[in-house]
Design an enzyme around this catalytic site. Structure first.
Site, PDB file in Angstrom:
ATOM      1  N   CYS A   1       0.870  -1.191   0.000  1.00 18.83           N
ATOM      2  CA  CYS A   1       0.000   0.000   0.000  1.00 18.83           C
ATOM      3  C   CYS A   1       0.900   1.232   0.000  1.00 18.83           C
ATOM      4  O   CYS A   1       1.487   1.569   1.032  1.00 18.83           O
ATOM      5  CB  CYS A   1      -0.898  -0.006   1.228  1.00 18.83           C
ATOM      6  SG  CYS A   1      -1.963   1.461   1.325  1.00 18.83           S
TER       7      CYS A   1
ATOM      8  N   CYS B   1      -4.742   5.717  -5.078  1.00 19.41           N
ATOM      9  CA  CYS B   1      -4.204   4.374  -4.870  1.00 19.41           C
ATOM     10  C   CYS B   1      -2.737   4.396  -5.304  1.00 19.41           C
ATOM     11  O   CYS B   1      -2.444   4.547  -6.486  1.00 19.41           O
ATOM     12  CB  CYS B   1      -4.990   3.340  -5.682  1.00 19.41           C
ATOM     13  SG  CYS B   1      -4.355   1.653  -5.460  1.00 19.41           S
TER      14      CYS B   1
HETATM   15  N1  LIG Z   1      -6.388  -2.447  -2.087  1.00 21.42           N
HETATM   16  C1  LIG Z   1      -5.004  -2.834  -2.360  1.00 21.42           C
HETATM   17  C2  LIG Z   1      -4.081  -2.417  -1.195  1.00 21.42           C
HETATM   18  C3  LIG Z   1      -3.972  -0.926  -1.020  1.00 21.42           C
HETATM   19  C4  LIG Z   1      -3.520  -0.230  -2.257  1.00 21.42           C
HETATM   20  C5  LIG Z   1      -3.587   1.279  -2.221  1.00 21.42           C
HETATM   21  N2  LIG Z   1      -4.379   1.878  -1.186  1.00 21.42           N
HETATM   22  C6  LIG Z   1      -2.210   1.883  -2.258  1.00 21.42           C
HETATM   23  O1  LIG Z   1      -2.029   3.028  -1.835  1.00 21.42           O
HETATM   24  O2  LIG Z   1      -1.307   1.209  -2.804  1.00 21.42           O
HETATM   25  C7  LIG Z   1      -4.906  -4.340  -2.515  1.00 21.42           C
HETATM   26  O3  LIG Z   1      -5.706  -5.063  -1.906  1.00 21.42           O
HETATM   27  O4  LIG Z   1      -3.985  -4.769  -3.223  1.00 21.42           O
END
Ligand SMILES: N[C@H](CCC[C@H](N)C(=O)O)C(=O)O
Length: 294
Positions: free
Chosen positions: A76, A224
């Site tokens: 993340c 994200c």
């Molecule tokens: N939902 C993503 C994790 C968080 C990704 C995102 N919030 C970031 O900043 O990279 C997953 O399950 O792979």
């Protein structure tokens, strides 16, 4: 052992993050606690970044990541910047080495307050994404959604940043697509045995891009970080951009991604503290710290 642990509600350019301080504890934040915290409007989040004692020599902490649906995530990017800001404020240290499920991540808080995280190397093999069947060229796989003769989204690039990403290339405004409708269908498509993060990307120049993401385990988010990394790597692989790109994200913030010559992907952006409190890692019952009351 105290039954409660400190936390900070933060955000990474609008990606809602809870940084949980689990140092010195043997327990972990439970999925039930994640669901309970997400059900409360005050603590609703996209990811929990739980700071645990280091497991590997040479790293300061192990970071456990939970999505708002209680599932685990390997990486993340926006959350890592929140962890760096919180630890830098506490310790005065500016550089850190962390371990996550996806591997070792180095990070640095710069003098201007922006934070860079080395998100590691991208993976492109179909089994690394992972995909349920072999695709030799993951720059473009056969996957589409919408009418068979006029698909709305099709031919995505797929990349792993430790977590799975599909990037759909569009030439219209990213807000003109019903990602709230298509996102869950694509996230849970059988081609993705571990599900996937679904991003719509519009390249606006060789150095700029606009993206919008339906996140695995969290839904539509205002940013994200790993999707930004995946989109830049995929764009560079398909000659849509160079290897150093600035991105605009739905929350109105911006991120910078550099895919370095040594194959490491560097994500740079801001982080913001909102309030602090303490919570029970097994139930999610929480209380706001009095001095941090807004
Ligand atoms: N939902 C993503 C994790 C968080 C990704 C995102 N919030 C970031 O900043 O990279 C997953 O399950 O792979």
């Amino acid at each position: 052992m105290a039954s409660t642990a400190p936390f900070a509600k933060m955000n990474g350019i609008g990606n809602e993050i809870i940084v949980a301080d689990m140092r010195g504890r043997a327990d972990r934040v439970t999925p039930a606690a994640a669901l309970a915290l997400n059900a409360d409007a005050a603590t609703k989040f996209d990811q929990i970044m739980a700071i645990h004692d280091a497991k590997t020599p040479g790293t300061a902490f192990f970071i456990d990541i939970l999505n708002s649906d209680g599932t685990g995530a390997q990486a993340c990017g926006n959350g890592m910047r929140c962890v760096v800001q919180a630890l830098a404020a506490e310790t005065g240290q500016k550089t850190f080495a962390f371990e996550t499920v996806a591997g070792i991540l180095n990070a640095e808080e710069h003098a201007d307050g922006l934070i860079s995280v080395d998100m590691g190397k991208p993976r492109f093999g179909w089994q690394d994404i992972p995909l349920a069947e072999e695709f030799r060229d993951t720059r473009m796989i056969e996957l589409q959604i919408g009418p068979i003769d006029a698909p709305v989204l099709h031919s995505p690039s797929v990349v792993s940043m430790g977590n799975p990403h599909a990037i759909f290339w569009v030439d219209r405004d990213v807000w003109s697509y019903e990602l709230d409708r298509f996102g869950p269908l694509l996230e849970n498509h059988p081609i993705f045995p571990e599900r996937a993060n679904i991003t719509i990307a519009r390249v606006t120049s060789p150095e700029t891009m606009v993206i919008r993401t339906w996140e695995r385990g969290a839904g539509l988010t205002r940013a994200c970080g790993t999707a930004a990394c995946a989109a830049v790597v995929a764009a560079a692989r398909t000659r849509r951009t160079g290897r150093s790109v600035s991105l605009v994200t739905p929350g109105g913030g911006s991120l910078h991604v550099e895919w370095r010559g040594d194959d490491h992907v560097i994500l740079t952006g801001a982080a913001e503290w909102e309030f602090s409190g303490s919570f029970d890692p097994s139930t999610g019952v929480w209380a706001r710290d009095t001095e941090s009351a807004a």
